[in-house]
Design a protein around this motif. Structure first.
Motif, short mmCIF file in Angstrom:
data_model
loop_
_atom_site.label_atom_id
_atom_site.label_comp_id
_atom_site.label_asym_id
_atom_site.label_seq_id
_atom_site.Cartn_x
_atom_site.Cartn_y
_atom_site.Cartn_z
N GLY A 1 30.94 49.15 50.98
CA GLY A 1 29.51 48.96 51.13
C GLY A 1 28.84 48.23 49.98
O GLY A 1 27.62 48.21 49.88
N TRP A 2 29.60 47.63 49.12
CA TRP A 2 29.07 46.82 48.01
C TRP A 2 30.08 45.74 47.69
O TRP A 2 31.20 45.78 48.18
N HIS A 3 29.71 44.81 46.86
CA HIS A 3 30.67 43.79 46.43
C HIS A 3 30.17 43.13 45.15
O HIS A 3 28.96 43.08 44.90
N PRO A 4 31.09 42.61 44.35
CA PRO A 4 30.68 41.84 43.17
C PRO A 4 30.08 40.51 43.62
O PRO A 4 30.18 40.14 44.79
N ALA A 5 29.49 39.81 42.68
CA ALA A 5 28.91 38.51 43.00
C ALA A 5 30.00 37.51 43.36
O ALA A 5 31.15 37.63 42.94
N ALA A 6 29.62 36.52 44.14
CA ALA A 6 30.58 35.49 44.56
C ALA A 6 30.71 34.37 43.53
O ALA A 6 31.63 33.56 43.62
N ASP A 7 29.81 34.33 42.55
CA ASP A 7 29.79 33.20 41.63
C ASP A 7 29.56 33.62 40.17
O ASP A 7 29.07 32.83 39.38
N ASP A 8 29.89 34.83 39.80
CA ASP A 8 29.67 35.32 38.44
C ASP A 8 30.55 34.58 37.43
O ASP A 8 31.59 34.00 37.79
N GLU A 9 30.14 34.63 36.17
CA GLU A 9 30.88 34.03 35.07
C GLU A 9 31.10 35.07 33.98
O GLU A 9 30.38 36.05 33.91
N SER A 10 32.06 34.84 33.13
CA SER A 10 32.33 35.75 32.02
C SER A 10 31.23 35.65 30.98
O SER A 10 30.72 34.57 30.68
N LEU A 11 30.87 36.78 30.40
CA LEU A 11 29.94 36.82 29.28
C LEU A 11 30.65 36.60 27.95
O LEU A 11 30.02 36.54 26.91
N ILE A 12 31.98 36.50 28.00
CA ILE A 12 32.79 36.32 26.81
C ILE A 12 33.45 34.94 26.88
O ILE A 12 34.09 34.60 27.88
N ALA A 13 33.34 34.17 25.82
CA ALA A 13 33.95 32.84 25.75
C ALA A 13 35.40 32.96 25.30
O ALA A 13 35.77 32.60 24.18
N ALA A 14 36.23 33.49 26.20
CA ALA A 14 37.65 33.67 25.91
C ALA A 14 38.36 32.32 25.92
O ALA A 14 37.85 31.34 26.46
N ASP A 15 39.57 32.30 25.35
CA ASP A 15 40.38 31.08 25.37
C ASP A 15 40.67 30.62 26.79
O ASP A 15 40.68 29.42 27.07
N ARG A 16 40.94 31.56 27.68
CA ARG A 16 41.20 31.25 29.10
C ARG A 16 40.46 32.26 29.95
O ARG A 16 40.39 33.45 29.60
N ILE A 17 39.94 31.81 31.07
CA ILE A 17 39.24 32.69 32.01
C ILE A 17 39.91 32.52 33.37
O ILE A 17 40.14 31.40 33.82
N PHE A 18 40.22 33.66 33.99
CA PHE A 18 40.86 33.67 35.30
C PHE A 18 39.99 34.44 36.29
O PHE A 18 39.47 35.51 35.97
N ILE A 19 39.88 33.91 37.47
CA ILE A 19 39.15 34.56 38.56
C ILE A 19 40.10 35.52 39.25
O ILE A 19 41.29 35.22 39.44
N LYS A 20 39.58 36.68 39.63
CA LYS A 20 40.37 37.62 40.42
C LYS A 20 39.53 38.11 41.58
O LYS A 20 38.31 38.03 41.55
N HIS A 21 40.20 38.60 42.59
CA HIS A 21 39.56 39.17 43.77
C HIS A 21 40.16 40.56 43.94
O HIS A 21 41.33 40.68 44.28
N GLY A 22 39.38 41.57 43.66
CA GLY A 22 39.89 42.93 43.72
C GLY A 22 40.12 43.48 42.33
O GLY A 22 39.63 42.95 41.33
N TYR A 23 40.91 44.53 42.25
CA TYR A 23 41.06 45.28 41.02
C TYR A 23 42.09 44.69 40.05
O TYR A 23 41.95 44.82 38.84
N VAL A 24 43.12 44.06 40.56
CA VAL A 24 44.27 43.65 39.75
C VAL A 24 44.11 42.21 39.25
O VAL A 24 43.65 41.35 40.00
N PRO A 25 44.50 41.93 38.00
CA PRO A 25 44.49 40.53 37.53
C PRO A 25 45.38 39.67 38.43
O PRO A 25 46.38 40.14 38.97
N SER A 26 45.02 38.40 38.55
CA SER A 26 45.80 37.49 39.38
C SER A 26 47.18 37.25 38.76
O SER A 26 47.40 37.45 37.56
N MET A 27 48.10 36.78 39.59
CA MET A 27 49.44 36.43 39.08
C MET A 27 49.34 35.28 38.08
O MET A 27 50.13 35.21 37.15
N ASP A 28 48.37 34.39 38.25
CA ASP A 28 48.17 33.32 37.27
C ASP A 28 47.84 33.89 35.90
O ASP A 28 48.30 33.36 34.88
N THR A 29 47.08 34.97 35.87
CA THR A 29 46.75 35.62 34.59
C THR A 29 48.02 36.18 33.96
O THR A 29 48.28 35.95 32.76
N ILE A 30 48.81 36.89 34.73
CA ILE A 30 50.05 37.49 34.21
C ILE A 30 51.01 36.39 33.77
O ILE A 30 51.61 36.47 32.69
#
Length: 160
Positions: free
Chosen positions: A52-81
């Motif tokens: 009954g809720w969902h995160p935003a479809a276009d959010d961005e990180s508030l932290i300027a990390a070296d790399r940023i990866f998009i994920k859908h759901g709870y688990v980091p993407s395989m690209d992140t790993i």
């Protein structure tokens, strides 16, 4: 020790506290950093239908990390790993939002990939069920053992 910081879902739609954002930002540039951003795509993760809720479809990180990866759901993407594996790390320090859900899910993914996941206990915030993150820290210690505080981490970082 070769280590990197994995920042979980510190993004506007989750309204992270300013102390968390500032604490994580204080580590940027002191060790390799990777951030995840959770975005909504109902065809990939049924947040709206099931919860009954969902995160935003276009959010961005508030932290300027070296790399940023998009994920859908709870688990980091395989690209992140895969990216973290390419860094030849001994351990991955995890911080960010939802200690007992998204951070814990990252811990399982890291553990299964052969890393030593280590929770930055004073740089996480729990879900609305336990904003202190205490439940998540206890679950983390049960499953992965390794935790650190900022004062303990400072002994591993190069002096600035």
């Amino acid at each position: 020790m070769r280590q990197a910081l994995l920042i979980i879902d510190v993004q506007p739609c989750f309204s992270p506290p300013q102390w968390l954002v500032e604490g994580i930002r204080s580590l940027i540039g002191k060790l390799p950093s990777v951030a995840t951003v959770e975005r909504h795509d109902e065809t990939r993760t049924p947040f709206q239908r099931q919860l009954g809720w969902h995160p935003a479809a276009d959010d961005e990180s508030l932290i300027a990390a070296d790399r940023i990866f998009i994920k859908h759901g709870y688990v980091p993407s395989m690209d992140t790993i895969d990216y973290l594996e390419g860094l030849s790390l001994d351990r991955v320090l995890v911080c960010g939002l939802q200690t007992e859900t998204c951070c814990l899910a990252a811990g399982f993914a890291l553990f299964d990939a052969g890393f030593q996941p280590t929770l930055q206990t004073d740089l996480t915030v729990g879900s609305p069920l336990d904003r202190s993150g205490g439940l998540g820290v206890r679950l983390w210690e049960h499953h992965f053992k390794h935790t650190l505080t900022m004062s303990e981490l400072r002994s591993f970082l190069p002096s600035s």
